[in-house]
Design a protein around this motif. Structure first.
Motif, PDB file in Angstrom:
ATOM      1  N   GLY A 298     -15.882  41.895 -19.797  1.00 38.14           N
ATOM      2  CA  GLY A 298     -16.315  42.449 -21.076  1.00 38.14           C
ATOM      3  C   GLY A 298     -15.216  42.793 -22.046  1.00 38.14           C
TER       4      GLY A 298
ATOM      5  N   ASP B  70      -9.398  47.776 -23.110  1.00 34.97           N
ATOM      6  CA  ASP B  70     -10.047  47.426 -24.375  1.00 34.97           C
ATOM      7  C   ASP B  70      -9.572  46.066 -24.875  1.00 34.97           C
ATOM      8  OD1 ASP B  70     -11.277  50.094 -24.791  1.00 34.97           O
ATOM      9  OD2 ASP B  70      -9.198  50.736 -25.005  1.00 34.97           O
TER      10      ASP B  70
ATOM     11  N   LYS C  75     -13.445  42.193 -25.151  1.00 32.89           N
ATOM     12  CA  LYS C  75     -13.751  41.413 -26.359  1.00 32.89           C
ATOM     13  C   LYS C  75     -12.495  41.011 -27.126  1.00 32.89           C
ATOM     14  CE  LYS C  75     -18.178  42.071 -25.676  1.00 32.89           C
ATOM     15  NZ  LYS C  75     -19.015  40.972 -25.152  1.00 32.89           N
ATOM     16  N   ASN C  76     -11.465  41.846 -27.064  1.00 37.71           N
ATOM     17  CA  ASN C  76     -10.239  41.591 -27.827  1.00 37.71           C
ATOM     18  C   ASN C  76      -9.210  40.874 -26.963  1.00 37.71           C
ATOM     19  OD1 ASN C  76     -11.074  43.006 -30.252  1.00 37.71           O
ATOM     20  ND2 ASN C  76     -10.877  44.884 -29.041  1.00 37.71           N
TER      21      ASN C  76
ATOM     22  N   CYS D   8     -11.236  38.227 -17.682  1.00 35.22           N
ATOM     23  CA  CYS D   8     -11.290  39.159 -18.814  1.00 35.22           C
ATOM     24  C   CYS D   8     -12.612  39.022 -19.556  1.00 35.22           C
ATOM     25  CB  CYS D   8     -10.124  38.896 -19.774  1.00 35.22           C
ATOM     26  SG  CYS D   8      -8.511  39.375 -19.110  1.00 35.22           S
ATOM     27  N   HIS D   9     -13.054  37.795 -19.735  1.00 30.48           N
ATOM     28  CA  HIS D   9     -14.332  37.551 -20.414  1.00 30.48           C
ATOM     29  C   HIS D   9     -15.484  38.138 -19.611  1.00 30.48           C
ATOM     30  CE1 HIS D   9     -17.327  35.652 -22.882  1.00 30.48           C
ATOM     31  NE2 HIS D   9     -17.762  34.899 -21.893  1.00 30.48           N
TER      32      HIS D   9
ATOM     33  N   ILE E 189     -15.767  32.293 -24.787  1.00 31.29           N
ATOM     34  CA  ILE E 189     -14.882  33.178 -25.547  1.00 31.29           C
ATOM     35  C   ILE E 189     -14.965  32.761 -27.012  1.00 31.29           C
ATOM     36  CG2 ILE E 189     -12.500  33.872 -25.966  1.00 31.29           C
ATOM     37  CD1 ILE E 189     -11.942  33.507 -22.992  1.00 31.29           C
ATOM     38  N   GLU E 190     -15.455  33.683 -27.847  1.00 35.20           N
ATOM     39  CA  GLU E 190     -15.734  33.335 -29.236  1.00 35.20           C
ATOM     40  C   GLU E 190     -14.495  33.348 -30.125  1.00 35.20           C
ATOM     41  OE1 GLU E 190     -18.840  35.908 -30.528  1.00 35.20           O
ATOM     42  OE2 GLU E 190     -20.340  35.020 -29.171  1.00 35.20           O
TER      43      GLU E 190
ATOM     44  N   ALA F  14     -22.622  44.362 -19.971  1.00 36.41           N
ATOM     45  CA  ALA F  14     -22.253  43.865 -21.291  1.00 36.41           C
ATOM     46  C   ALA F  14     -22.578  44.873 -22.380  1.00 36.41           C
ATOM     47  CB  ALA F  14     -22.987  42.553 -21.576  1.00 36.41           C
TER      48      ALA F  14
ATOM     49  N   ARG G  19     -12.563  50.291 -28.082  1.00 35.52           N
ATOM     50  CA  ARG G  19     -13.929  50.409 -27.585  1.00 35.52           C
ATOM     51  C   ARG G  19     -14.554  51.754 -27.913  1.00 35.52           C
ATOM     52  NH1 ARG G  19     -14.429  51.160 -21.748  1.00 35.52           N
ATOM     53  NH2 ARG G  19     -12.566  49.882 -21.771  1.00 35.52           N
TER      54      ARG G  19
END
Length: 640
Positions: free
Chosen positions: A161, A134, A163-164, A157-158, A198-199, A416, A239
């Motif tokens: 999927g 996660d 996200k953290n 990692c991106h 990566i946001e 995704a 998740r």
């Protein structure tokens, strides 16, 4: 103390225990990984987390202190990395090789952490650990800054999927807790992260060895006002929480039928929730029913939620088995047999385009072929991570985008959107090794526009009309072994018996159907795939098909066998030693190969994988072609 006081004290203790167990049972679970470059302190960080969480028993602590003295530490009493690096080779080299999983918990949450290796050679091991995570803690050595492996692991990692992301700038004690150097590292990483999509990420200055900002805030970084690592891990959304908002999905693992009065479908709920009385759809069939029961262990529940392993009973007796997917009736996942996928190659042997691999996605297992990659994703060049590279195959640790075709439709969702229905592995059918891991991006539009057209006359009627059982007699052996000659003799014998036959010869087919193919491994695989499809169509027409091809690879011969009903594929090994076949050299091909004028020639510079358990074997040193043909025809009678 009176008996009454003792009783009330015991009751309070029991209540406390019950309350504790109740709280512990309903704690959320966070799965996370630590990754980054070699010697960034991943194992030390996990050891510190375990130590500070008081998850080490006294005997383990004593053993750890003893091992630390024996191995030799750098000034500290305990080498925390030894808690995780369990392999002897890891302790000897001071590096992590395999993925190590550890469990620990705090008052607020349970954790499973995977310590992933940092060395490029073990990238595939890192992918394994990241596939179920996660959150990812990406460590950076404060002295070295952003390295190639930092970029590689961040990109992986991106892609997988996660996200953290936590950017843990480690070993701050070795740079004197310098905020300027820390800020420069964050800015460099932010520029890279933006370039690959990566946001956001959470940056924390830490020292795994000294314990700074691990579980308690450090006075050495009074300029940092964010959370400690443990505070972030305890509060970040997992998740399973997000999955509850998604439509209901449950891949069926097995049909639970303990007696005639109970029939349920068991599996892990991948997303969403479902209540008794809700409509549900079974895919790929598309049949619908109503949920009559939800059973967790031996207890009936009103609702099933993401993350629970349950048994679901339906009001109607409809077809549903392992590999099916139960889904929300009005919002079902897709069904297709052609996809674009991102693939991480995990095997030492390169991917072979067109080869049939076993593909496992959730509880579904199908045969799948991978086309030549559209491109490989650059993860090695620091200046252009994520860019596209031309590629004809994928080698160990490579990541590429390619089209995947399955032999039957499967239930899926883009990775995704849903990891459980979008992530898959590829398994070599011969060696049973896991050779690749992939993420489905979307189904190809052409797969939605092509449908099977039903016909009135089926293959059984074709066979009955000819009064024979359809067969594919697959002759395999080295060039010069006598395959074509023997196949021709067998066809003549069958013709005299009034059998309807057709002979497909390797050289003849390359004049037309396969004239565009060469002799590379990939072209040989495509050559056999096309012949297999043609042979299948001819068998559907009720014919006895004879094929004479070198067909050097076991995997492709197995692929053709899998295309046909049980008992209709007969593998005939024309067993001739290489030296005998080379002496014959009827076409002069061996001579050219020995002189280097003919590349990729089987037996010389391209391998031949002899059948391990052929249905029929003929030895052309001991038999004439006529004798071999007679033996084959007799054996065919015995095989019926």
């Amino acid at each position: 103390m009176s008996d009454d006081v003792i009783y009330r004290t015991d009751a309070l203790i029991a209540e406390d225990i019950d309350a504790y167990l109740e709280k512990h049972q309903h704690k959320t679970m966070l799965r996370f990984i630590t990754c980054g470059s070699v010697d960034d302190g991943k194992s030390t960080l996990i050891g510190r987390l375990l130590y500070d969480s008081k998850m080490i028993f006294e005997d383990q602590l004593a053993a750890l202190e003893s091992d630390s003295k024996r191995v030799g530490t750098q000034g500290q009493e305990i080498d925390f990395a030894l808690l995780v690096d369990g392999l002897a080779a890891e302790r000897e080299q001071g590096i992590t090789i395999d993925v190590a999983y550890r469990f620990f918990s705090t008052e607020n949450r349970k954790f499973i952490v995977a310590d992933c290796p940092g060395h490029e050679q073990y990238t595939r091991n890192m992918v394994t650990g990241a596939s179920t995570a996660d959150l990812a803690v990406i460590l950076i050595d404060a002295r070295k800054g952003v390295l190639v492996q930092t970029r590689r692991h961040s990109f992986l990692c991106h892609q997988l999927g996660i996200k953290n992301l936590v950017l843990a700038v480690n070993k701050m004690d070795l740079i004197g807790y310098d905020q300027t150097q820390y800020d420069a590292i964050i800015e460099a990483y932010r520029a890279f992260a933006d370039s690959i999509g990566i946001e956001n990420f959470t940056a924390i200055p830490i020292s795994g060895l000294a314990g700074d900002n691990i579980t308690t805030r450090s006075e050495n970084t009074d300029w940092y006002d964010g959370p400690t690592l443990m505070q972030h891990l305890e509060t970040v959304e997992v998740r399973s929480d997000a999955n509850l908002a998604e439509p209901f999905r449950m891949p069926v693992q097995w049909v639970n039928r303990p007696n005639l009065d109970f029939r349920g479908f068991s599996g892990l709920v991948a997303s969403g929730s479902l209540k008794v009385g809700d409509p549900v759809r079974v895919l790929p069939s598309g049949k619908t029913s109503i949920v009559s029961k939800v059973v967790l262990f031996d207890q009936e529940m009103e609702e099933a939620q993401a993350g629970q392993s349950v048994t679901i009973c339906l009001a109607d007796e409809i077809d549903c088995s392992r590999g099916s997917v139960l889904a929300e009736a009005d919002s079902p996942p897709e069904v297709s047999d052609q996809f674009e996928a991102t693939i991480v190659w995990l095997d030492d042997d390169p991917m072979l385009a067109g080869r049939a691999y076993s593909m496992k996605l959730a509880s579904q297992t199908v045969s799948a072929t991978v086309a030549e990659p559209k491109y490989e994703i650059n993860i090695n060049d620091p200046g252009s991570v994520g860019s596209q590279l031309a590629a004809k195959t994928l080698k160990l640790n490579a990541i590429g985008v390619a089209e995947v075709t399955t032999d039957k439709p499967i239930v899926f969702e883009p990775y995704a959107q849903n990891r459980a229905l979008g992530g898959f592995i590829l398994i070599d059918k011969i060696t049973n090794r896991t050779v690749g891991a992939g993420m489905l991006n979307f189904s190809l539009r052409r797969a939605q526009n092509v449908h099977w057209q039903a016909t009135t006359i089926d293959r059984e009627e074709h066979a009955n009309l000819k009064n024979q059982k359809p067969l594919v007699l697959w002759f395999t052996g080295l060039s010069g072994s006598g395959k074509s000659t023997i196949a021709n003799e067998v066809e003549k014998a069958l013709n005299r018996m009034n059998r309807h036959t057709f002979l497909l010869d390797g050289d003849n087919v390359r004049h037309g159907l396969n004239k565009d193919l060469g002799f590379t491994d990939a072209d040989r695989i495509e050559n056999i795939r096309r012949i297999g499809e043609v042979a299948k169509l001819m068998a559907d027409a009720g014919l006895i098909v004879l094929t004479a091809f070198i067909s050097p690879f076991r995997a492709e011969r197995q692929m053709v066998r899998d295309m046909l009903p049980e008992g209709e594929f007969v593998e005939i090994f024309v067993d001739t030693p290489l030296e005998v076949a080379e002496k014959r050299d009827v076409k002069g091909l061996y001579k050219k190969a020995r002189e280097g004028k003919l590349k990729n020639f089987t037996g010389i510079d391209s391998p031949y994988e002899a059948p391990e358990r052929p249905d029929i074997t003929v030895n052309t040193v001991e038999m004439t072609p006529a004798e071999a043909a007679e033996h084959i025809v007799r054996s065919l009678g015995a095989l019926k």
